[in-house]
Design an enzyme around this catalytic site. Sequence first.
Site, short mmCIF file in Angstrom:
data_model
loop_
_atom_site.label_atom_id
_atom_site.label_comp_id
_atom_site.label_asym_id
_atom_site.label_seq_id
_atom_site.Cartn_x
_atom_site.Cartn_y
_atom_site.Cartn_z
CE1 TYR A 107 -4.05 1.62 -0.27
CE2 TYR A 107 -3.53 2.68 1.83
CZ TYR A 107 -4.32 2.58 0.69
OH TYR A 107 -5.38 3.42 0.53
CE LYS A 129 -19.65 -20.22 -16.36
NZ LYS A 129 -20.58 -19.41 -17.14
CD GLU A 155 -23.40 -18.28 -16.59
OE1 GLU A 155 -23.76 -19.46 -16.60
OE2 GLU A 155 -22.45 -17.84 -17.25
CB ALA A 208 -36.01 -19.73 -31.42
N GLY A 209 -34.09 -19.72 -28.26
CA GLY A 209 -33.58 -18.81 -27.24
C GLY A 209 -32.12 -18.48 -27.49
CB ALA A 260 -28.47 -21.99 -25.64
CG ASN A 293 -29.43 -29.73 -18.48
OD1 ASN A 293 -29.46 -30.93 -18.25
ND2 ASN A 293 -28.34 -29.10 -18.88
#
Length: 753
Positions: free
Chosen positions: A42, A97, A139, A198-199, A201, A290
Site C-alpha cells: 500500500y 461459476k 450469465e 429459439a432462445g 443458446a 436440462n
Amino acid sequence: MSNKTKVTREEALAYHLEPRPGKIDIQASTAMTTQRDLSLAYSPGVAVPCEAIAENPELAYDYTTKGNMVAVISNGTAVLGLGNLGALASKPVMEGKAVLFKRFADVNSIDIELDTEDPTEFINAVKLMGPSFGGINLEDIKAPECFIIEQQLKEIMDIPVFHDDQHGTAVICAAGLINALHLSNKKIEDVKIVLNGAGAAGIACLELLKSMGARHENCIMCDTKGVIYQGRSEGMNQWKSAHAVKTEARTLEDAMKGCDVFLGVSAKGAVTQDMVLSMADNPVIFAMANPDPEITPEEAHEVRVDAIVATGRSDYPNQVNNVLGFPYLFRGALDIHARAINDEMKIACAEALAALAREDVPDEVAMAYGRKLSFGRDYIIPTPFDPRLIYTIPPAVAKAGMETGVARRPIIDLDAYAQTLNARMDPTASVLRGINARARAAQARMIFAEGDDVRVLRAAVAYQRNGMGKAIVVGREQDVKQKLESVGLADAVRELQIVNAANTPHLDTYKAFLYDRLQRKGFDRTDIHRLAARDRHVFSSLMLAHGHGDGLVTGATRKSAHVLGLIGHVFDAAAQDGAVGVTVLMNKGKIVLIGDTLVHEWPEAEDLALIAQRGATVARGLGIEPRVAFVSFSTYGYPVSERAEKMHLAPEVLDKWGVDFEYDGEMTVDVALNREVMAQYPFTRLSGPANVLVVPARHSASISVKLMQEMAGATVIGPILTGLEHPVQICSTGSTSNDILNMAAMAASRIGH
C-alpha cells in the site's frame, strides 16, 4: 431422481453454509506480514505501479490481477431453469461459476449481481467497471435482452465479453457435432439441421455452425409456435428472423423428416420416437434440454440403433457441458491480453475439443470414470475432468486470437505456454474425483462404525446418495433417527442399514471367532462378550472379517492409536504384521504422501523399506507415479549421525528387493521437494521432486502432518491404513463429514490393497 444421486434441500443448504457461508474466499498472493510488506503493498510503495500504469495502461496486466480476473455478471432474469429469481437469488450460481473458473483453468473470478432489468442500466454498469477485469462473463440473462447487452458491450469494451449461456453451449455442441459427423461420414455443408429452441443458446448454436460451414438453407429453426419460416409474423424478432428459411414445413415433426441432425435446447419430451424414426440414416441427436432431455438416449436407441445421441446430463454418455469451454476460452484469451473472444477463437476451441476426443484416453481419466473411454458413438466429447484440457484448449484459442489480430501481447512459444499451463493446475481435485469414481464402480457395502456421531451419519448418507454403494451404520436405530432428524436428514433413516449387537443374528459367531484369537492373550469369555457386544470398533471389525460388509471406516470419535489397538483384536494390524499408515497431504497444487503416520513407532531399515513400498502402492492407487525420498536432517551422509544411518540403509534394502519405483536417500526435505535444491546433487536417483516421503519415526510423521495442516492449511487425507487383509480406514477425531466420506471412498477403492 433416484436415491443414488439424490441431493436434499438440507444438504444443499449445509454445503453453502459450512465451513463458511458461500463458496469463495480471497487470499493475498504476496507477503503481508511485516511493516515493509505493508509499505510495498500500500502506501508509499503502491504509488510506483500506479504512476507506471497511468503512463502506459498496458502495464496493468503486469502489476495487477487484471490479466487473470474475470467478472461473472448477471441480473438473475434467467437463473438456471428457474426463471426470473432476481439479482440476489442468482448469487449462489454466480459464485459457483467463479469456482469453476478457478478449478478448471486457474482463472480468478468475482461474481457481480446487478439489480436491474433495464438493458441500458446494465450496459452502463458493466462498462464502468471494465478497468477492473480482463474479461466479462455474462450469465443467466433472459432473451432477447441478453443479445442487446452482449452486442453493445462487445462494441464499447476493449476486453472479451462472453455470454456463456449462448456461446458456451454453442462451442461444446459444435465440438460434439464435428465428431458425430466424422463418425457418420457426413460433411457439415451437406447435412440438414433442425434446431428446436429459439432462445439464446439455440440461436448461438446455429450461428456458430453456420460460420463453420453449415448452409443457411439446410438449417431449420423451431420454437414453441413451430417452424420459423420466411413470411411468419407471429412470435418473431430480429434474431429469429435472421434464421427464417423458405420451407413448406410448419411443425417440428415436419422439419425432422429426412434431417441429419437434431439440436434441442427446448423442453423434456419435445421429440418423439416417430420423429427419430423419420430422420436420415445415422442421425445425430443432441437433446440438450436440462434437467431432462427432449428424448432420452434409451428412447432414441430403441427405434434407431444407428443414432448418435448427446445430452446435457452427466449420467449419460456424450455430455454437452459448458465447463469444457468457458474456462479454457478465457484462459487463452486472458493470456494474450485479448480485446475480444471472436468466432475464430470459439471455432478453434471446438476443433481442439473434437481433436482431443479422438486421441487415446489416459488411464487416469478412464480410472476416474470407472470405464474405458475410446473415440466412438458413446464418446465424442472429452470428459470435464480430462487433465489434458488445460494445456490443449487454451493454446488453440490463443493461436486463433493472435492470427485474427485481437491479441495485445502475443505468445511467442506456444509449446512452452502449454507446459506452463500444465504446471499451474492443482491435481488434487482430479485425484479425489478418481477415487470417488472408483468407489462408485466398486459399489462396496461400507460399514460406518460410529453411528452415534452426526458427522459419521452425514458421511454415510452422502456415501449412499452419491451412488458409491450401501451404507451400513453401527448404532441404535432410535439414536440414529434422532440425530439425522436434528440435521434435516430424517428421510434418510429408511435408506440406511442400521446394525448393532442387539439386532444381529451373528453375535455368537463373532464371539467365537474373537475368543479363538484372544484366548491366549489374557481375555476370558466375559471380556470377549464386552468387546464384541459393546465396542463398536470391535463389532464393526468383526462384521468386516465375516464378510458382512466390504470396507470399514472408523476413528472419528476415538484417538487413532486406540482405535488401531481395538481393530488389532480382529485383524493382524501391528507393525510386525506389515501394517503401515500413509497420510496424503494436498497443498498449493502439490500432493505428498508421508509414512508411517500410524503404526511404526521407531522403524528400522527394513521397516522403512516396507513403508516406502506401501507408500508407492498408495501413490499408484491415486494415479501418481511414485518417487520416494527417505528424509532426515542429513543429506547423503552429511552431517554424520547414527540416527540418520537407518535412512541411508533403507534404500539398500529396496535395492535387494528389486522394486519398480524411484527412490533415494537419505536427504533433507528441501532436497526432496525443491527441484532447484535437488539439482545441487546431480547424482540423485530421483527424476524429479519426491511425492512419497518416508520419515524416521512416527512422531516426526505426526509433527510434519499437523504442522502442514495448521500452518499451511494443507488438506489431509488419512492416515490410509495399508497391509491389512480387508480395507479398514481410520479417520482423525477432527474429521469433517466430507473427510469421513473421503476415507470411505478410499476404503471402497481399496487404495493401498
